[in-house]
Motif scaffolding. Sequence first.
Motif, short mmCIF file in Angstrom:
data_model
loop_
_atom_site.label_atom_id
_atom_site.label_comp_id
_atom_site.label_asym_id
_atom_site.label_seq_id
_atom_site.Cartn_x
_atom_site.Cartn_y
_atom_site.Cartn_z
N MET A 149 -15.12 11.08 1.67
CA MET A 149 -15.33 11.16 3.10
C MET A 149 -14.97 9.84 3.79
O MET A 149 -14.33 9.83 4.85
CB MET A 149 -16.78 11.53 3.40
N TYR A 174 -23.84 9.76 10.15
CA TYR A 174 -22.64 9.52 9.36
C TYR A 174 -21.90 10.82 9.02
O TYR A 174 -20.74 10.98 9.35
CB TYR A 174 -22.98 8.78 8.06
N ILE A 175 -22.57 11.74 8.33
CA ILE A 175 -21.91 12.98 7.89
C ILE A 175 -22.19 14.07 8.92
O ILE A 175 -23.30 14.62 8.99
CB ILE A 175 -22.41 13.41 6.50
N TYR A 211 -16.74 19.09 7.33
CA TYR A 211 -17.50 17.90 7.72
C TYR A 211 -16.57 16.80 8.21
O TYR A 211 -15.40 16.76 7.87
CB TYR A 211 -18.32 17.38 6.52
N PHE A 258 -16.77 12.49 8.62
CA PHE A 258 -17.53 11.26 8.40
C PHE A 258 -17.26 10.33 9.58
O PHE A 258 -16.12 9.96 9.83
CB PHE A 258 -17.14 10.58 7.09
N VAL A 297 -24.11 17.69 0.08
CA VAL A 297 -24.14 17.02 1.38
C VAL A 297 -25.59 16.81 1.82
O VAL A 297 -25.95 15.74 2.33
CB VAL A 297 -23.36 17.84 2.44
N ARG A 322 -27.14 13.16 2.47
CA ARG A 322 -27.76 12.81 3.76
C ARG A 322 -29.17 12.26 3.56
O ARG A 322 -29.57 11.32 4.25
CB ARG A 322 -27.79 14.04 4.67
#
Length: 235
Positions: A172, A221-222, A230, A232, A205, A209
Amino acid sequence: METMVRFMHDPLVLIIEDEAPIRKMLRASLTSEGYRIQEASSAAEGLKIATSPPPDLILLDLGLPDRDGQEVLEQLREWYTSPIIILSARDQESQKIKALDHGADDYVTKPFSMGELLARMRTALRHSHRTGTEATATTIGDLKVDFASRLVYRKQEEVHLTPLEYKLLITMIKHAGKVLTHRFLLREVWGPQDSQENHYLRVFVAGLRRKIEVDPARPQYILTEQGVGYRFRGE
């Protein structure tokens, strides 16, 4: 405040768009931001202009009169390595996923705000400008990743990641700012045999997180691109 990537010249943007009012709006807005502009109203014209000299970024409409924009995207990606952002009235998730899987850097649905488009362009240009430079570490907000030692820190405290979580995070970060489809991430992290196993990705994910986000329910961030994948946030 965000600033434009420092190029040796003002970035050259090719607009491949058949609607004259949209080209006019883009031309006025982008030139006022310091971009140089080339325009094409058809796929054939756009493909010809793109070769001499290659622009720093292409804005590509999918609904072109002489050829489907998805085909143009695939042909461009046979040789063109700089960012391509899709502009389209097609808002179906399947169209977005297809474009992103075939090499688009981002996808903006019409009607769009110029502020949003400019932000996406800056992100794509920054990522393109950094490609090929091998950093030993990166710091994003309160998150630091040391690539040499494969260690991750949040607020200067080490975050313990599994090998797969680390691989997912690094994938990412390498593509920060870009929308990454579920299939792309699964293929890059787990391999082609698991490219349809979306539940793997959701689980990992969520775990990532919990470890790197201050508030996993409101990630900074994600970011989730609903139904697509997704992104990043690299700012």
